[in-house]
Design a protein around this motif. Sequence first.
Motif, PDB file in Angstrom:
ATOM      1  N   LYS A  95       0.020  -6.450  -4.958  1.00  0.00           N
ATOM      2  CA  LYS A  95      -0.280  -6.439  -3.518  1.00  0.00           C
ATOM      3  C   LYS A  95      -0.749  -7.819  -3.068  1.00  0.00           C
ATOM      4  O   LYS A  95      -0.292  -8.347  -2.048  1.00  0.00           O
ATOM      5  CB  LYS A  95      -1.352  -5.392  -3.221  1.00  0.00           C
ATOM      6  N   LYS A  96      -1.641  -8.416  -3.836  1.00  0.00           N
ATOM      7  CA  LYS A  96      -2.165  -9.741  -3.488  1.00  0.00           C
ATOM      8  C   LYS A  96      -1.056 -10.791  -3.529  1.00  0.00           C
ATOM      9  O   LYS A  96      -0.951 -11.639  -2.632  1.00  0.00           O
ATOM     10  CB  LYS A  96      -3.281 -10.108  -4.468  1.00  0.00           C
ATOM     11  N   ARG A  97      -0.219 -10.699  -4.545  1.00  0.00           N
ATOM     12  CA  ARG A  97       0.860 -11.678  -4.681  1.00  0.00           C
ATOM     13  C   ARG A  97       1.879 -11.528  -3.550  1.00  0.00           C
ATOM     14  O   ARG A  97       2.347 -12.523  -2.984  1.00  0.00           O
ATOM     15  CB  ARG A  97       1.535 -11.507  -6.036  1.00  0.00           C
ATOM     16  N   LEU A  98       2.230 -10.305  -3.226  1.00  0.00           N
ATOM     17  CA  LEU A  98       3.214 -10.073  -2.170  1.00  0.00           C
ATOM     18  C   LEU A  98       2.702 -10.611  -0.844  1.00  0.00           C
ATOM     19  O   LEU A  98       3.452 -11.242  -0.081  1.00  0.00           O
ATOM     20  CB  LEU A  98       3.509  -8.575  -2.072  1.00  0.00           C
ATOM     21  N   ALA A  99       1.417 -10.376  -0.547  1.00  0.00           N
ATOM     22  CA  ALA A  99       0.845 -10.875   0.703  1.00  0.00           C
ATOM     23  C   ALA A  99       0.824 -12.398   0.729  1.00  0.00           C
ATOM     24  O   ALA A  99       1.099 -13.014   1.770  1.00  0.00           O
ATOM     25  CB  ALA A  99      -0.567 -10.324   0.872  1.00  0.00           C
ATOM     26  N   ARG A 100       0.516 -13.020  -0.403  1.00  0.00           N
ATOM     27  CA  ARG A 100       0.497 -14.486  -0.443  1.00  0.00           C
ATOM     28  C   ARG A 100       1.894 -15.044  -0.212  1.00  0.00           C
ATOM     29  O   ARG A 100       2.069 -16.037   0.503  1.00  0.00           O
ATOM     30  CB  ARG A 100      -0.050 -14.986  -1.791  1.00  0.00           C
ATOM     31  N   LEU A 101       2.909 -14.422  -0.806  1.00  0.00           N
ATOM     32  CA  LEU A 101       4.271 -14.921  -0.634  1.00  0.00           C
ATOM     33  C   LEU A 101       4.779 -14.686   0.787  1.00  0.00           C
ATOM     34  O   LEU A 101       5.677 -15.391   1.249  1.00  0.00           O
ATOM     35  CB  LEU A 101       5.207 -14.265  -1.652  1.00  0.00           C
ATOM     36  N   ALA A 102       4.194 -13.719   1.460  1.00  0.00           N
ATOM     37  CA  ALA A 102       4.579 -13.483   2.849  1.00  0.00           C
ATOM     38  C   ALA A 102       4.000 -14.560   3.775  1.00  0.00           C
ATOM     39  O   ALA A 102       4.523 -14.790   4.862  1.00  0.00           O
ATOM     40  CB  ALA A 102       4.107 -12.106   3.307  1.00  0.00           C
ATOM     41  N   ALA A 103       2.938 -15.226   3.328  1.00  0.00           N
ATOM     42  CA  ALA A 103       2.340 -16.305   4.124  1.00  0.00           C
ATOM     43  C   ALA A 103       3.025 -17.620   3.786  1.00  0.00           C
ATOM     44  O   ALA A 103       2.432 -18.555   3.251  1.00  0.00           O
ATOM     45  CB  ALA A 103       0.840 -16.386   3.841  1.00  0.00           C
ATOM     46  N   ARG A 104       4.290 -17.697   4.088  1.00  0.00           N
ATOM     47  CA  ARG A 104       5.114 -18.810   3.633  1.00  0.00           C
ATOM     48  C   ARG A 104       5.714 -19.587   4.799  1.00  0.00           C
ATOM     49  O   ARG A 104       6.725 -20.276   4.649  1.00  0.00           O
ATOM     50  CB  ARG A 104       6.251 -18.299   2.744  1.00  0.00           C
TER      51      ARG A 104
ATOM     52  N   ALA B  95       0.832  -1.205   0.000  1.00  0.00           N
ATOM     53  CA  ALA B  95       0.000   0.000   0.000  1.00  0.00           C
ATOM     54  C   ALA B  95       0.866   1.254   0.000  1.00  0.00           C
ATOM     55  O   ALA B  95       0.568   2.232  -0.703  1.00  0.00           O
ATOM     56  CB  ALA B  95      -0.928  -0.017   1.210  1.00  0.00           C
ATOM     57  N   ARG B  96       1.927   1.229   0.801  1.00  0.00           N
ATOM     58  CA  ARG B  96       2.797   2.407   0.876  1.00  0.00           C
ATOM     59  C   ARG B  96       3.496   2.678  -0.455  1.00  0.00           C
ATOM     60  O   ARG B  96       3.675   3.836  -0.852  1.00  0.00           O
ATOM     61  CB  ARG B  96       3.835   2.211   1.983  1.00  0.00           C
ATOM     62  N   LEU B  97       3.871   1.617  -1.163  1.00  0.00           N
ATOM     63  CA  LEU B  97       4.541   1.776  -2.453  1.00  0.00           C
ATOM     64  C   LEU B  97       3.565   1.932  -3.608  1.00  0.00           C
ATOM     65  O   LEU B  97       3.988   2.044  -4.755  1.00  0.00           O
ATOM     66  CB  LEU B  97       5.448   0.563  -2.711  1.00  0.00           C
ATOM     67  N   ARG B  98       2.272   1.909  -3.280  1.00  0.00           N
ATOM     68  CA  ARG B  98       1.226   2.051  -4.304  1.00  0.00           C
ATOM     69  C   ARG B  98       1.369   0.993  -5.390  1.00  0.00           C
ATOM     70  O   ARG B  98       1.233   1.287  -6.584  1.00  0.00           O
ATOM     71  CB  ARG B  98       1.270   3.445  -4.913  1.00  0.00           C
ATOM     72  N   LEU B  99       1.621  -0.240  -4.986  1.00  0.00           N
ATOM     73  CA  LEU B  99       1.712  -1.326  -5.957  1.00  0.00           C
ATOM     74  C   LEU B  99       0.328  -1.651  -6.489  1.00  0.00           C
ATOM     75  O   LEU B  99      -0.690  -1.348  -5.857  1.00  0.00           O
ATOM     76  CB  LEU B  99       2.328  -2.570  -5.311  1.00  0.00           C
ATOM     77  N   SER B 100       0.286  -2.286  -7.642  1.00  0.00           N
ATOM     78  CA  SER B 100      -0.991  -2.671  -8.224  1.00  0.00           C
ATOM     79  C   SER B 100      -1.687  -3.682  -7.332  1.00  0.00           C
ATOM     80  O   SER B 100      -1.058  -4.326  -6.475  1.00  0.00           O
ATOM     81  CB  SER B 100      -0.781  -3.276  -9.611  1.00  0.00           C
ATOM     82  N   ASN B 101      -2.990  -3.844  -7.514  1.00  0.00           N
ATOM     83  CA  ASN B 101      -3.729  -4.819  -6.711  1.00  0.00           C
ATOM     84  C   ASN B 101      -3.174  -6.225  -6.901  1.00  0.00           C
ATOM     85  O   ASN B 101      -3.095  -7.010  -5.945  1.00  0.00           O
ATOM     86  CB  ASN B 101      -5.213  -4.777  -7.075  1.00  0.00           C
ATOM     87  N   ALA B 102      -2.793  -6.542  -8.126  1.00  0.00           N
ATOM     88  CA  ALA B 102      -2.245  -7.876  -8.399  1.00  0.00           C
ATOM     89  C   ALA B 102      -0.936  -8.084  -7.652  1.00  0.00           C
ATOM     90  O   ALA B 102      -0.703  -9.149  -7.061  1.00  0.00           O
ATOM     91  CB  ALA B 102      -2.044  -8.059  -9.900  1.00  0.00           C
TER      92      ALA B 102
END
Length: 393
Positions: free
Chosen positions: A291-300, A282-289
């Motif tokens: 953002k979703k991918r980054l969050a999924r990879l963080a759940a590792r 959100a802070r880097l204003r990444l695209s929704n896609a």
Amino acid sequence: MTKATLSQAEWTQRADLAQLVAALDADNLRWVGGAVRDTLLGLAVKDIDAATLLHPEEVMTRLKEAGIKVVPTGLDHGTVTAVVDGGPVEVTTLRKDVATDGRRATVAFADNWQDDAARRDFTINALYAHPVTLEISDYFGGLDDLDARRVRFIGDARERIREDHLRILRYYRFQARFGSVLDDEGEDACAALAPTLKGLSRERVAMELLGLLDLADPVPTVRRMFDRGVLPVILPEVEEDGLARLLTLTRTEAAQGAAPDAIRRLAAMLPAEPKTAEQVAARLRLSNAHKKRLARLAARARRPGDARVLAYREGMDVARDLLLLAEQSTAALDRWEIPQFPLKGGEIVARGVGAGPEVARVLRAVENRWLEEGFPDRSRIDQLLREELPADN
């Protein structure tokens, strides 16, 4: 001023560029920036930029008269885009800075090539090539820096950064891509002025950060950004173990022949916390896609398990990311297509199970066993279904 000659790369011989040069007059035009730099380095040229003595209105008039489509992409800054067969060419009138505030500049048109060169960021980006003779004009030692693989600011590094704070991140991206010899003055200036990055738009920061992480080997550069206090300004969530994970990931990618990927590498640097990843996105204003991918990879936190089952549940791209982050092989996914589970709820209802939660339970149970057994054929699915149906069916 040093002079040399640009090699006759394929792009310098293009007919569509010759038409553009003829329309504007070769003496009014110079190829500049990345196309010149990358040609000298023997790299593929993606974008072609030109500088001109002509004002943008005259550039547009001449191009239109020559039958070349032109788009006024940045008239306030003297830039128009010529749309030619080989791809768009940005043509920018020579400029000099009148005032800067670190985020944007007020410019005036100039009539001197060196004035235009003086407002650019690095010496290796201020090389101009005559479009016909291919003679290179180098006003600030860019050719020597290119030979030495040194990224050096033009003039005083701190002054260049104060003009545009994003140049701190550009310096590190260029250093990771082209540099081998460090410029102490540039490094010190970037460290001293790192707090100014807080005033930049998040989109600009994200663009440079992801561009850096997408390079073949960003790790030594990212390490220096961390040690010099630059990275903590834009990514305070990254700690020492994040750098270790980034190093491990890049080695795993190289060992398995996986292409660099900025989002995957950003995920490696961040803690395994989806909420933190979402905040960074959100802070880097990444695209929704993204953002979703980054969050999924963080759940590792858990090990990925069977590669193909993972791909079936998560999709091929996320599965490859999770496997690489876990230092596991992705070979099982090569030349393999994710199968579709052929059993439908209607078939279960047809066997006498009333529509509702029981259908979903049976469907899920059969699917889970199908995955555990490695995607067996339809006959096995029918057998699994019979075993999972309620006893009174």
